[in-house]
Design an enzyme around this catalytic site. Sequence first.
Site, PDB file in Angstrom:
ATOM      1  CG  LEU A 147      -3.349   4.772   6.078  1.00 43.82           C
ATOM      2  CD1 LEU A 147      -4.755   4.742   6.201  1.00 43.82           C
ATOM      3  CD2 LEU A 147      -2.357   3.686   6.408  1.00 43.82           C
ATOM      4  CG  ASP A 148       0.815   2.380   0.768  1.00 42.67           C
ATOM      5  OD1 ASP A 148      -0.262   1.997   0.718  1.00 42.67           O
ATOM      6  OD2 ASP A 148       1.732   1.618   1.114  1.00 42.67           O
ATOM      7  CE  LYS A 149      -3.853   4.511  -6.976  1.00 46.12           C
ATOM      8  NZ  LYS A 149      -3.269   4.381  -8.424  1.00 46.12           N
ATOM      9  CB  SER A 195      -2.608   1.334   2.967  1.00 49.41           C
ATOM     10  OG  SER A 195      -1.315   0.625   2.606  1.00 49.41           O
TER      11      SER A 195
END
Length: 255
Positions: free
Chosen positions: A118-120, A122
């Site tokens: 999950l990106d930063k 999210s």
Amino acid sequence: MKRRIGSKKVRAGQLKKVGLARAISKLGYCSRSRATELIAAGRVKWNGAVRRDPETPVHLGKDRIEIDGQPVARSSKIYLAFNKLRGVVTTAADEKGRETVYSLLPENLPWLAPVGRLDKASEGLLLLTNDSAWAARVTAPETHLDKTYHVQINCIADEALLQKLQNGIRASDGELLRVKHVRILRQGGHNSWLEIILDEGKNRHIRRMFEALKIEVLRLVRIAIGPLALGDLAKGAMRMLDEKEKQALDLAMRT
């Protein structure tokens, strides 16, 4: 019985060799990049001899690996659900000094790898495990394991937008991105919450779709992976999967 792989003949049941750094990672001791650092520092022995090449071929279960004089044994399999906070990154170490998920995990756990990312910006359900083969199955496109997200956008969604997402959006790099299912959850004066289900996980899949439509994603929360729901797990908290949850995920990947 023999089978041919490339130009070599391999006997059925023959142990497969992997590189030394990868072997240490598969045993659950640390990440492959950290293992490479330990090997370069001369802290790793393979069958009693110091090795500085991370690609030294190793028979897992047969060869002996030691780090700082202590044998490395395979850790018990761990399957963990974590509710990732916004602003936290999923790497083991971050060159920008940002907080990582590892800083929030108990120190007594063996090394675990995130299953996908999950990106930063999210939030939500993130799986971590030391079972690399299982992690590869969860993220493999051919398993078509559903991932469910709740997404807040900065506009009022309508049926035309839902249909566009369903039909597919051409990202700025030309890749066609689709959703499996989308519906409106609720709407405010200037924004909407959507439920989006993907059965493939391409890099920044949802964000890239909305970027192509000039729509801003305000929040993105993963609430389920296959039959496993985030539920009431608190932000920044973790728990081990029970046997039924693990079996349900395995079954979902076989169908």
